[in-house]
Design a protein around this motif. Structure first.
Motif, PDB file in Angstrom:
ATOM      1  N   ALA A 345       0.835  -1.206   0.000  1.00 39.62           N
ATOM      2  CA  ALA A 345       0.000   0.000   0.000  1.00 39.62           C
ATOM      3  C   ALA A 345       0.873   1.260   0.000  1.00 39.62           C
ATOM      4  O   ALA A 345       0.564   2.242  -0.695  1.00 39.62           O
ATOM      5  CB  ALA A 345      -0.920  -0.005   1.208  1.00 39.62           C
ATOM      6  N   LEU A 346       1.983   1.234   0.748  1.00 40.77           N
ATOM      7  CA  LEU A 346       2.906   2.361   0.740  1.00 40.77           C
ATOM      8  C   LEU A 346       3.524   2.553  -0.640  1.00 40.77           C
ATOM      9  O   LEU A 346       3.662   3.675  -1.130  1.00 40.77           O
ATOM     10  CB  LEU A 346       4.014   2.156   1.782  1.00 40.77           C
ATOM     11  CG  LEU A 346       3.642   2.356   3.252  1.00 40.77           C
ATOM     12  CD1 LEU A 346       4.821   1.980   4.146  1.00 40.77           C
ATOM     13  CD2 LEU A 346       3.226   3.807   3.522  1.00 40.77           C
ATOM     14  N   ALA A 347       3.923   1.439  -1.263  1.00 39.78           N
ATOM     15  CA  ALA A 347       4.530   1.521  -2.592  1.00 39.78           C
ATOM     16  C   ALA A 347       3.545   2.094  -3.609  1.00 39.78           C
ATOM     17  O   ALA A 347       3.927   2.892  -4.478  1.00 39.78           O
ATOM     18  CB  ALA A 347       5.025   0.146  -3.033  1.00 39.78           C
ATOM     19  N   ALA A 348       2.276   1.700  -3.501  1.00 37.06           N
ATOM     20  CA  ALA A 348       1.272   2.222  -4.421  1.00 37.06           C
ATOM     21  C   ALA A 348       1.054   3.716  -4.184  1.00 37.06           C
ATOM     22  O   ALA A 348       0.922   4.505  -5.142  1.00 37.06           O
ATOM     23  CB  ALA A 348      -0.034   1.453  -4.247  1.00 37.06           C
ATOM     24  N   HIS A 349       0.998   4.111  -2.900  1.00 34.21           N
ATOM     25  CA  HIS A 349       0.850   5.532  -2.584  1.00 34.21           C
ATOM     26  C   HIS A 349       2.055   6.316  -3.096  1.00 34.21           C
ATOM     27  O   HIS A 349       1.905   7.406  -3.665  1.00 34.21           O
ATOM     28  CB  HIS A 349       0.702   5.705  -1.073  1.00 34.21           C
ATOM     29  CG  HIS A 349       0.596   7.138  -0.640  1.00 34.21           C
ATOM     30  ND1 HIS A 349      -0.489   7.920  -0.920  1.00 34.21           N
ATOM     31  CD2 HIS A 349       1.480   7.931   0.035  1.00 34.21           C
ATOM     32  CE1 HIS A 349      -0.307   9.136  -0.435  1.00 34.21           C
ATOM     33  NE2 HIS A 349       0.889   9.174   0.152  1.00 34.21           N
ATOM     34  N   ALA A 350       3.256   5.748  -2.913  1.00 35.74           N
ATOM     35  CA  ALA A 350       4.469   6.405  -3.381  1.00 35.74           C
ATOM     36  C   ALA A 350       4.447   6.569  -4.896  1.00 35.74           C
ATOM     37  O   ALA A 350       4.743   7.651  -5.426  1.00 35.74           O
ATOM     38  CB  ALA A 350       5.698   5.613  -2.942  1.00 35.74           C
ATOM     39  N   GLN A 351       4.069   5.515  -5.592  1.00 35.46           N
ATOM     40  CA  GLN A 351       4.034   5.587  -7.051  1.00 35.46           C
ATOM     41  C   GLN A 351       3.056   6.657  -7.521  1.00 35.46           C
ATOM     42  O   GLN A 351       3.336   7.392  -8.479  1.00 35.46           O
ATOM     43  CB  GLN A 351       3.672   4.224  -7.637  1.00 35.46           C
ATOM     44  CG  GLN A 351       3.702   4.191  -9.163  1.00 35.46           C
ATOM     45  CD  GLN A 351       3.490   2.797  -9.715  1.00 35.46           C
ATOM     46  OE1 GLN A 351       3.349   1.835  -8.970  1.00 35.46           O
ATOM     47  NE2 GLN A 351       3.479   2.678 -11.032  1.00 35.46           N
ATOM     48  N   ALA A 352       1.926   6.760  -6.854  1.00 37.19           N
ATOM     49  CA  ALA A 352       0.943   7.773  -7.226  1.00 37.19           C
ATOM     50  C   ALA A 352       1.469   9.191  -7.008  1.00 37.19           C
ATOM     51  O   ALA A 352       1.047  10.126  -7.686  1.00 37.19           O
ATOM     52  CB  ALA A 352      -0.343   7.564  -6.422  1.00 37.19           C
ATOM     53  N   ARG A 353       2.413   9.336  -6.062  1.00 37.04           N
ATOM     54  CA  ARG A 353       3.008  10.651  -5.784  1.00 37.04           C
ATOM     55  C   ARG A 353       4.317  10.871  -6.533  1.00 37.04           C
ATOM     56  O   ARG A 353       5.011  11.867  -6.298  1.00 37.04           O
ATOM     57  CB  ARG A 353       3.260  10.814  -4.273  1.00 37.04           C
ATOM     58  CG  ARG A 353       2.074  10.710  -3.342  1.00 37.04           C
ATOM     59  CD  ARG A 353       1.008  11.790  -3.545  1.00 37.04           C
ATOM     60  NE  ARG A 353       1.531  13.133  -3.694  1.00 37.04           N
ATOM     61  CZ  ARG A 353       1.751  14.004  -2.690  1.00 37.04           C
ATOM     62  NH1 ARG A 353       1.475  13.645  -1.439  1.00 37.04           N
ATOM     63  NH2 ARG A 353       2.200  15.218  -2.930  1.00 37.04           N
ATOM     64  N   GLY A 354       4.698   9.917  -7.400  1.00 35.53           N
ATOM     65  CA  GLY A 354       5.943  10.052  -8.152  1.00 35.53           C
ATOM     66  C   GLY A 354       7.183   9.740  -7.350  1.00 35.53           C
ATOM     67  O   GLY A 354       8.278  10.237  -7.654  1.00 35.53           O
ATOM     68  N   VAL A 355       7.033   8.879  -6.335  1.00 35.68           N
ATOM     69  CA  VAL A 355       8.136   8.523  -5.431  1.00 35.68           C
ATOM     70  C   VAL A 355       8.354   7.021  -5.486  1.00 35.68           C
ATOM     71  O   VAL A 355       7.395   6.246  -5.552  1.00 35.68           O
ATOM     72  CB  VAL A 355       7.816   8.968  -3.979  1.00 35.68           C
ATOM     73  CG1 VAL A 355       8.909   8.511  -3.009  1.00 35.68           C
ATOM     74  CG2 VAL A 355       7.635  10.493  -3.909  1.00 35.68           C
ATOM     75  N   GLY A 356       9.617   6.590  -5.465  1.00 38.87           N
ATOM     76  CA  GLY A 356       9.942   5.174  -5.423  1.00 38.87           C
ATOM     77  C   GLY A 356      10.263   4.738  -4.009  1.00 38.87           C
ATOM     78  O   GLY A 356      10.940   5.460  -3.260  1.00 38.87           O
ATOM     79  N   LEU A 357       9.808   3.548  -3.622  1.00 33.63           N
ATOM     80  CA  LEU A 357      10.024   3.045  -2.269  1.00 33.63           C
ATOM     81  C   LEU A 357      11.284   2.171  -2.234  1.00 33.63           C
ATOM     82  O   LEU A 357      11.497   1.319  -3.100  1.00 33.63           O
ATOM     83  CB  LEU A 357       8.811   2.230  -1.822  1.00 33.63           C
ATOM     84  CG  LEU A 357       8.558   2.145  -0.309  1.00 33.63           C
ATOM     85  CD1 LEU A 357       8.252   3.522   0.254  1.00 33.63           C
ATOM     86  CD2 LEU A 357       7.403   1.191  -0.014  1.00 33.63           C
ATOM     87  N   LEU A 358      12.112   2.374  -1.207  1.00 34.47           N
ATOM     88  CA  LEU A 358      13.313   1.581  -0.960  1.00 34.47           C
ATOM     89  C   LEU A 358      13.134   0.833   0.355  1.00 34.47           C
ATOM     90  O   LEU A 358      12.568   1.366   1.305  1.00 34.47           O
ATOM     91  CB  LEU A 358      14.546   2.483  -0.874  1.00 34.47           C
ATOM     92  CG  LEU A 358      14.735   3.481  -2.025  1.00 34.47           C
ATOM     93  CD1 LEU A 358      15.897   4.429  -1.719  1.00 34.47           C
ATOM     94  CD2 LEU A 358      14.983   2.742  -3.338  1.00 34.47           C
ATOM     95  N   ALA A 359      13.631  -0.405   0.422  1.00 28.62           N
ATOM     96  CA  ALA A 359      13.415  -1.246   1.610  1.00 28.62           C
ATOM     97  C   ALA A 359      14.743  -1.775   2.145  1.00 28.62           C
ATOM     98  O   ALA A 359      15.637  -2.145   1.386  1.00 28.62           O
ATOM     99  CB  ALA A 359      12.488  -2.416   1.272  1.00 28.62           C
ATOM    100  N   TRP A 360      14.838  -1.847   3.471  1.00 32.83           N
ATOM    101  CA  TRP A 360      16.047  -2.279   4.180  1.00 32.83           C
ATOM    102  C   TRP A 360      16.082  -3.800   4.322  1.00 32.83           C
ATOM    103  O   TRP A 360      15.058  -4.441   4.550  1.00 32.83           O
ATOM    104  CB  TRP A 360      16.064  -1.637   5.558  1.00 32.83           C
ATOM    105  CG  TRP A 360      17.295  -1.841   6.385  1.00 32.83           C
ATOM    106  CD1 TRP A 360      18.357  -0.994   6.511  1.00 32.83           C
ATOM    107  CD2 TRP A 360      17.577  -2.946   7.259  1.00 32.83           C
ATOM    108  NE1 TRP A 360      19.284  -1.500   7.376  1.00 32.83           N
ATOM    109  CE2 TRP A 360      18.836  -2.698   7.862  1.00 32.83           C
ATOM    110  CE3 TRP A 360      16.893  -4.114   7.584  1.00 32.83           C
ATOM    111  CZ2 TRP A 360      19.419  -3.580   8.780  1.00 32.83           C
ATOM    112  CZ3 TRP A 360      17.479  -5.000   8.489  1.00 32.83           C
ATOM    113  CH2 TRP A 360      18.720  -4.729   9.076  1.00 32.83           C
TER     114      TRP A 360
END
Length: 634
Positions: A345-360
């Motif tokens: 859900a965070l990744a989808a929200h990020a994509q909608a805002r033009g942001v890519g998600l990175l994970a540790w």
């Protein structure tokens, strides 16, 4: 039986030249290779007629043969020009042109076995490496390569930490403070030695030592503990610096080729603008144009573990979008505290805002005691394929992989497996708690940054580290960040919980230009960013995501630095002052022509800014104690 090399001080003065001097294309650098009366290979280096290195040993010892003693010359090649052009996804230059002269020397030992020494001389320095041809197993035992400096030379060196010490046995991670302006020959604090890059000054020349061309089959090196008489030798990783059950030193079947030993040489400007650390790396395995560098928002820097929850990460995604930054990093324990479904859900929200998600991810198995998860999930090729597919399905764009186990050959192989497989999977990569990347960012452009530094996080743990952060930050452009991207995680304008910040806002802003990182994880929070003037926020929004060129304008290691970086037709100049007193710098800006730039520097108080204009042909600025500035020329 292990061969023990005689001390360099015992080398006789008589040597027999193997060939005419090898020179750089501009003729300034000269390298002489000789065989001394003990039938040992030695070399000397001069620049502009001044000695840089005195007679220094060369050679290898393998379990299958001694290539350091009893040597005779078999063949000397003609000098050949080396020309190359390559692209960096992120670095001090986007397009790099390489010009050098190369020569090979083939020697034989008493048993008739052969070794090839390759020398490459460029205008900004020298590189050398060994190759032992032929079939059969080859097991590394020792390397005799040394660097003998004149007695009056000075050094700026970071100690290597002792393996399996520190928090949860996570050392070594290249996370120590530098010893600055010390006499050559000063022994390291422990038998672990000194890390690369190592910086020296001899006469009017500076020398930065490192290595490059790491392909996963060789261990990573350092400088050894003992440097009596100013002679530094290649040092080896400790026995425990291995992947579980793996080997420490290089073992190969068939031909053995060492990494390049790299020496950037010249005036400080030449060394600071050098690209030798990537020039000697292997070509890119994927097209660098596919890679999208840029800043990231990151909650952990100031909020620590408590911030790794869904609502906070969603807020930091919105923060990144507002700042026009392309990434947000979700740090350790996300699998337990957020989970796959909410990460998706965070990744989808990020994509909608033009942001890519990175994970540790935690790299480790049994080699340290770190509790953070996901852990032990990347140890085999099957594990990695599963996890990479899982991350792609969630919508994650890249990984931050932490807590590696040192520099042994098997650990290097683990790094390279991760590099090859993330390149194939289309995932960006950030190594933390890690070794120096040694040019990997050229070969694997998706490796946009690596920690390998005592970064900002340490200055949030203790006041003592905070009080030393200004001098530490002023050292890093001259050594750690000289060739390789560095994830220092800079820039805080407001408060650090339970710490009295020692740097002014101008210093913090200058780090955004001075420090090189393909992904710059900014430490400041949305609340802290809201405290700065609109022109500072605009500057942070519009900073280029990659640089085309660099100019060193002024500086002294661990004291102050002023650099100019170009993106397209725009130039950005930044400077910081680590001293406890004001520093006046006069800058030659004639190369900018008639352009006038926006100047942002410190205001009256440590948390204040002031805006003005900067223009040439010369400009004098007074930098506040622990202060700095940036200037933008459109």
């Amino acid at each position: 039986m292990r061969f023990i090399a005689p001390l360099l001080l015992a080398l006789p003065a008589v040597a027999h030249a193997l060939a005419p001097t090898l020179g750089s294309p501009d003729g300034q650098l000269q390298v002489d290779v000789s065989v001394n009366d003990r039938q040992q290979l030695v070399y000397t280096v001069q620049r502009a007629g001044q000695p840089v290195l005195l007679a220094s040993r060369l050679g290898l010892v393998l379990a299958q043969g001694d290539f350091a003693n009893g040597l005779t010359l078999v063949a000397t090649s003609a000098v050949k020009p080396h020309r190359e052009r390559y692209t960096l996804a992120a670095g001090k230059r986007h397009q790099v042109d390489v010009r050098a002269n190369e020569q090979q020397f083939t020697v034989a030992n008493a048993a008739g076995q052969r070794m090839v020494l390759t020398l490459r001389a460029a205008n900004d320095g020298l590189a050398l490496r060994y190759a032992v041809p032929g079939p059969g197993r080859k097991q590394f035992v020792d390397e005799l390569t040394s660097f003998a400096f004149p007695a009056d030379a000075r050094a700026w060196l970071q100690p290597m930490s002792v393996a399996k010490t520190g928090w949860k046995r996570t050392n070594p991670s290249y996370e120590e403070h530098y010893q600055t302006d010390i006499p050559v020959g000063t022994p390291a604090p422990s038998q672990a030695g000194w890390v690369f890059p190592a910086l020296f000054r001899t006469g009017s020349n500076w020398v930065a030592l490192t290595e490059a061309g790491m392909d996963g089959r060789f261990h990573a090196s350092r400088l050894s503990h003992d440097s009596a008489g100013g002679t530094y030798r290649i040092g080896l990783p400790e026995p425990s610096e291995v992947f579980t059950g793996g080997h420490r030193l290089a073992e190969v079947g068939g031909p053995l080729t060492t990494p390049w030993r790299v020496l950037a040489i010249g005036p400080l400007k030449t060394v600071m603008e050098s690209t030798l650390g990537t020039d000697l790396a292997a070509p890119a395995v994927i097209d660098p144009k596919q890679i999208k560098p840029g800043p990231a928002s990151w909650s952990w820097a100031l909020l620590k573990d408590e911030g790794t929850v869904f609502d906070v990460q969603k807020r930091f995604i919105d923060y990144a979008a507002d700042m026009r930054w392309p990434y947000t990093l979700v740090d350790a324990d996300w699998d337990r505290k957020i989970g796959d479904a909410q990460m998706k859900a965070l990744a989808a929200h990020a994509q909608a805002r033009g942001v890519g998600l990175l994970a540790w991810y935690n790299s480790s198995g049994a080699w340290n005691d770190t509790p953070y998860t996901p852990k032990s999930a990347l140890l085999t090729k099957t594990d990695r394929a599963r996890e990479f597919a899982r991350m792609k399905a969630i919508g994650v764009k890249g990984l931050k992989i932490d807590f590696f186990g040192g520099d042994g050959a098997s650990m290097q192989a683990y790094y390279v497996d991760l590099l090859k497989e993330t390149a194939a999977a289309g995932l960006l990569l950030n190594f933390h708690g890690a070794t120096l990347p040694r040019g990997w960012s050229r070969t694997y452009p998706q490796l946009l940054t690596t920690e390998a530094v005592k970064g900002f996080e340490f200055a949030t743990f203790t006041q003592a580290d905070q009080d030393r952060v200004a001098r530490h930050a002023a050292m890093l452009p001259f050594a750690r960040n000289l060739f390789d991207p560095m994830d220092f995680t800079p820039v805080v304008f407001h408060d650090i919980p339970n710490i009295q910040r020692a740097t002014r806002n101008g210093f913090e802003l200058a780090e955004s230009v001075i420090f090189l990182s393909g992904i710059q994880h900014y430490a400041e929070t949305p609340e802290g960013m809201a405290t700065v003037p609109p022109y500072v926020k605009t500057f942070m929004r519009e900073l280029p995501r990659r640089w085309d060129d660099v100019r060193f304008l002024d500086g002294e290691p661990a004291r102050y630095v002023v650099l100019a970086r170009r993106a397209g037709k725009e130039w950005f100049i930044a400077g910081l002052n680590a001293d406890d007193t004001p520093r006046e710098v006069t800058l030659d800006l004639g190369w900018l022509g008639t352009r006038e730039g926006q100047l942002i520097t410190d205001g009256a108080g440590p948390r204040e800014f002031t805006e003005g204009r900067l223009a040439g042909p010369a400009a004098t600025l007074t930098l506040a104690p622990h202060g700095g500035f940036v200037a933008r020329f459109r």
